[in-house]
Design a protein around this motif. Structure first.
Motif, mmCIF file in Angstrom:
data_model
loop_
_atom_site.group_PDB
_atom_site.id
_atom_site.type_symbol
_atom_site.label_atom_id
_atom_site.label_comp_id
_atom_site.label_asym_id
_atom_site.label_seq_id
_atom_site.Cartn_x
_atom_site.Cartn_y
_atom_site.Cartn_z
ATOM 1 N N PRO A 208 0.799 -1.228 0.000
ATOM 2 C CA PRO A 208 0.000 0.000 0.000
ATOM 3 C C PRO A 208 0.830 1.277 0.000
ATOM 4 N N PHE A 209 2.122 1.190 0.385
ATOM 5 C CA PHE A 209 2.918 2.423 0.400
ATOM 6 C C PHE A 209 3.780 2.590 -0.858
ATOM 7 N N SER A 210 3.573 1.757 -1.867
ATOM 8 C CA SER A 210 4.365 1.916 -3.099
ATOM 9 C C SER A 210 3.514 1.859 -4.367
ATOM 10 N N VAL A 211 2.195 1.744 -4.222
ATOM 11 C CA VAL A 211 1.297 1.809 -5.379
ATOM 12 C C VAL A 211 0.068 2.629 -5.002
ATOM 13 N N SER A 212 -0.670 3.062 -6.022
ATOM 14 C CA SER A 212 -1.846 3.895 -5.774
ATOM 15 C C SER A 212 -3.072 3.059 -5.441
ATOM 16 N N ARG A 213 -4.055 3.737 -4.893
ATOM 17 C CA ARG A 213 -5.352 3.107 -4.639
ATOM 18 C C ARG A 213 -5.956 2.582 -5.947
ATOM 19 N N ASP A 214 -5.807 3.362 -7.023
ATOM 20 C CA ASP A 214 -6.356 2.951 -8.312
ATOM 21 C C ASP A 214 -5.711 1.660 -8.805
ATOM 22 N N LEU A 215 -4.396 1.534 -8.653
ATOM 23 C CA LEU A 215 -3.734 0.320 -9.127
ATOM 24 C C LEU A 215 -4.171 -0.890 -8.306
ATOM 25 N N MET A 216 -4.317 -0.725 -7.005
ATOM 26 C CA MET A 216 -4.798 -1.821 -6.177
ATOM 27 C C MET A 216 -6.176 -2.289 -6.666
ATOM 28 N N ARG A 217 -7.058 -1.339 -6.912
ATOM 29 C CA ARG A 217 -8.414 -1.688 -7.354
ATOM 30 C C ARG A 217 -8.388 -2.308 -8.750
#
Length: 450
Positions: A208-217
């Protein structure tokens, strides 16, 4: 049709649904699958291509490694990171990893997988989340194919660099559209969903500290469209929790749930700092946990609440984590450490040797979506570890099956998909001594440039 007979095991720990333990038993393998388990299973008319005498040995399912960073075998015991916490450790190593090439990735993966094989591992995942200088996920896939282990690589990623408030240097992050496109490429090229598959690909944004919320989703949506699994780091230490609360306004478990990162197709690494509500969430949703006890000790992250997780019904497997934060890749030693840490935290009866071995075998196979692995049963894949208990490590033991209390930390023989990978303690698939020399040369060259 190829047949293999493992004959006369002193003790056979099946880890099947009934957790049967058999004395003097045989295992018959045909074309990569187990076709019979028990006594007197060979008729006079049957032709056996190969027989392995398992007298004086304990036979178990092959161990399963659910979390690794194989590339890190090139950066063991780096002085600047030896005594650092997670974030400081990462900042020390990022600039070194930025120099890696495809050859570094291939060679380090072979060394890491060879080390796992010699410790009884037959199935390993890997989390590769940086791709400097033309490196690609298939550098590790080709390495695993040569070693002969069943492999579950995950296409990791980092997209938020230092200039955008992230932890990794900008040179190691990627464009998010390019990440998603490459995930599609490697899944289409290398993912094999069939039973007995030797390679299944997953998607694994680093953290979570190296990618965006959008990429996770977006990766969660892509993984479900493609029918592959999801993996990331979560709740590893106190810094991790503080970052989540500051940046997202919630704990890591809630963040994961909001973005579609819970369910039986998801497993998270570490989870040292899950609280009771997050443990309940993981149990209700079937979300898996890769427990990495040695790395958690090495980085001072804490003791994961594995006893509480297991009691709540959370699916737990074992992982050695990266060889720069462990700094080893011995999976049977990892299982012993898992057992001991739960005893330190909860008392001597908190975890038995057999339960820890179960976590290291069928537990790991289940969270990787491989119920045909991690147990010795008719219909399961023939991934089998043979441990010689006639040596000094087990001398005087009253219970040879309690390997994690008194037993060897290296296998005598290892079978993967019915094929011999280790025989008499020696890796049979590659020239390991040559690769060790190459790895040491590469490590010296990297060190000289720092």
């Amino acid at each position: 049709m190829t047949t293999l007979l493992i004959r006369g095991a002193d003790h056979l720990l099946t880890m099947d649904d009934d957790r049967r333990e058999l004395a003097g038993a045989d295992v018959l393998v045909r074309d990569g699958a187990i076709v019979a388990v028990g006594h007197g299973i060979i008729g006079d008319s049957q032709v056996i291509d190969r027989v392995i005498d398992a007298s004086g040995c304990v036979v178990t399912p092959g161990l399963v490694n659910t979390h690794h960073h194989l590339y890190q075998t090139l950066t063991r015991a780096v002085p600047g990171g030896q005594d650092a916490l997670l974030f400081g450790w990462l900042k020390t190593l990022y600039p070194i990893w930025a120099r890696f090439t495809p050859d570094h990735m291939f060679t380090s993966a072979q060394i890491g997988l060879a080390e796992l094989a010699l410790s009884g591992c037959t199935l390993s995942s890997d989390h590769l989340y940086l791709y400097p200088n033309g490196s690609r996920l298939e550098d590790t896939i080709h390495a695993a194919a040569e070693i002969g282990l069943r492999f579950q690589p995950t296409r990791g990623a980092m997209s938020i660099g230092e200039s955008d408030g992230g932890l990794p240097p900008d040179a190691l992050v990627e464009n998010e559209a390019a990440i998603l496109n490459d995930c599609i490429r490697v899944i289409d090229a290398f993912h094999d969903p069939s039973q007995g598959s030797m390679c299944r690909v997953g998607i694994a944004p680093c953290s979570p500290f190296s990618v965006s919320r959008d990429l996770m989703r977006d990766t969660a949506v892509l993984a479900r469209d493609k029918g592959v699994m999801l993996h990331t780091h979560l709740a590893e230490n106190d810094e991790d929790i503080a970052y989540s609360l500051e940046k997202f306004g919630c704990r890591p478990g809630e963040y994961a749930q909001d973005l579609g990162w819970t369910g039986p197709d998801v497993w998270h690494a570490h989870c040292v700092k899950l609280d009771a509500s997050e443990i309940d969430l993981f149990a209700r949703t079937g979300t898996g946990v890769a427990h990495c006890p040695c790395s958690n000790c090495r980085l001072g992250s804490g003791i994961a609440p594995i006893r509480a997780m297991r009691d709540a019904g959370v699916a737990v497997g074992l992982g050695v984590d990266g060889s720069a934060s462990n700094d080893a890749g011995n999976l049977v030693a990892e299982a012993r450490q898992a057992m001991l840490l739960q005893r330190v935290a909860r008392g001597a009866d908190a975890m038995s040797a057999r339960e820890a071995l179960e976590i290291a075998t069928r537990g790991g196979a289940d969270i990787l979506g491989r119920p045909e692995c991690g147990r010795i049963a008719v219909g399961a894949r023939a991934d089998i570890a043979i441990w010689d208990v006639s040596g000094i490590e087990a001398a005087g033991s009253w219970d040879p099956a309690a390997l994690l209390l008194a037993g060897p930390t290296a296998v005598r023989d290892l079978v993967v998909e019915g094929r011999i990978v280790v025989a008499d303690g020696q890796l049979k698939t590659i020239d390991l001594s040559k690769q060790i020399v190459k790895q040491n040369q590469m490590a010296r060259a990297l060190r000289d440039r720092v």
